[in-house]
Write a protein that holds these residues in place. Sequence first.
Motif, short mmCIF file in Angstrom:
data_model
loop_
_atom_site.label_atom_id
_atom_site.label_comp_id
_atom_site.label_asym_id
_atom_site.label_seq_id
_atom_site.Cartn_x
_atom_site.Cartn_y
_atom_site.Cartn_z
N LEU A 233 16.13 -4.18 9.14
CA LEU A 233 14.21 -4.55 7.87
C LEU A 233 13.71 -2.82 8.17
N GLU A 234 13.54 -1.88 8.78
CA GLU A 234 13.13 -1.15 8.54
C GLU A 234 13.65 -0.32 7.34
N GLN A 235 15.36 -0.34 7.06
CA GLN A 235 15.45 0.16 6.11
C GLN A 235 15.25 -0.33 4.89
N ALA A 236 14.92 -1.84 4.60
CA ALA A 236 14.58 -2.68 4.03
C ALA A 236 13.15 -2.29 3.74
N ARG A 237 12.20 -2.22 4.20
CA ARG A 237 11.12 -1.62 3.92
C ARG A 237 10.85 -0.33 3.12
N ARG A 238 11.79 -0.04 3.29
CA ARG A 238 11.77 1.84 2.58
C ARG A 238 12.34 1.62 1.18
N LEU A 239 12.57 0.82 0.23
CA LEU A 239 13.00 0.37 -0.52
C LEU A 239 12.27 0.15 -1.97
N PRO A 240 12.78 1.19 -3.15
CA PRO A 240 11.38 1.06 -3.77
C PRO A 240 10.90 0.01 -4.48
N GLY A 241 8.94 -0.08 -4.81
CA GLY A 241 8.81 -1.15 -5.09
C GLY A 241 9.04 -2.60 -4.08
N VAL A 242 9.27 -2.70 -3.12
CA VAL A 242 9.45 -3.50 -2.11
C VAL A 242 8.00 -4.12 -2.29
N THR B 23 0.84 -1.46 0.11
CA THR B 23 -0.02 0.88 0.03
C THR B 23 0.66 1.27 0.05
N PHE B 24 1.92 1.37 1.25
CA PHE B 24 2.76 2.57 0.74
C PHE B 24 4.04 2.64 0.02
N ALA B 25 4.39 1.50 -0.94
CA ALA B 25 5.98 1.35 -1.38
C ALA B 25 5.97 2.06 -2.85
N LYS C 102 15.89 -16.59 9.44
CA LYS C 102 17.10 -17.34 9.34
C LYS C 102 17.91 -16.52 9.50
N GLY C 103 18.76 -15.19 10.24
CA GLY C 103 19.61 -14.50 10.44
C GLY C 103 20.00 -13.56 9.72
N HIS C 104 18.71 -13.25 8.75
CA HIS C 104 18.74 -11.61 7.68
C HIS C 104 17.60 -11.31 7.53
N VAL C 105 18.07 -10.20 6.29
CA VAL C 105 16.40 -9.63 6.12
C VAL C 105 15.75 -9.82 4.66
N HIS C 106 15.09 -11.15 4.46
CA HIS C 106 14.84 -11.07 3.42
C HIS C 106 13.48 -10.10 2.64
N THR C 107 13.92 -9.60 1.11
CA THR C 107 13.64 -8.26 0.85
C THR C 107 13.30 -8.65 -0.59
N GLU C 108 11.54 -8.50 -0.55
CA GLU C 108 11.34 -8.50 -1.95
C GLU C 108 10.26 -7.52 -2.81
N GLY C 109 10.81 -7.19 -4.31
CA GLY C 109 10.26 -5.92 -4.68
C GLY C 109 10.14 -6.27 -5.91
N GLU C 110 8.63 -5.87 -6.58
CA GLU C 110 8.19 -5.65 -7.96
C GLU C 110 9.09 -5.28 -8.91
N GLY C 111 8.83 -5.77 -9.79
CA GLY C 111 10.55 -4.54 -10.74
C GLY C 111 12.01 -4.12 -11.02
N TRP C 112 12.52 -5.40 -10.35
CA TRP C 112 13.25 -5.64 -9.48
C TRP C 112 14.54 -6.48 -10.30
N ASN C 113 15.71 -5.64 -10.39
CA ASN C 113 16.65 -7.19 -11.31
C ASN C 113 17.57 -6.76 -10.19
#
Length: 133
Positions: A92-101, A34-36, A108-119
Amino acid sequence: MRPRRPRPRTRHPNVRKASSPRTMEVRRQPRLATFAKPAPAGFVPPARLNGGTMTSGRRTPEGNRIVGGVPNSAHLSGRAVDYDGPNLPALLEQARRLPGVRKAFIHKGHVHTEGEGWNVPYYGARGTTGLKR
Ligand SMILES: [Zn+2]
């Protein structure tokens, strides 16, 4: 007839009691969409965020198996990146601010991040096993 009083609301409707920090993040995921900000097509997520670095990017099918990724992992199609650092909630807070997230959670000890239109480029020692460069 007595007027009915509305029931007192003890909690905000969007806030549920989480059984674990992980569960809490998973339940928040739909709100990210909703907010990305949308990502430009082919957006390459940064290799570094404040307080963390990319540890896994796009993977080969073989590499994904070796690192224990799920068979339909977004890492296979270049839409997912993992970040690691000393303070995962801050990362995690940083990752949540990426465009298209679209998803970001601690796993498992890391921040998994997925985004739309990412390469996302191929990255990660074992996750790129078998890659022909
Ligand atoms: Zn991941």
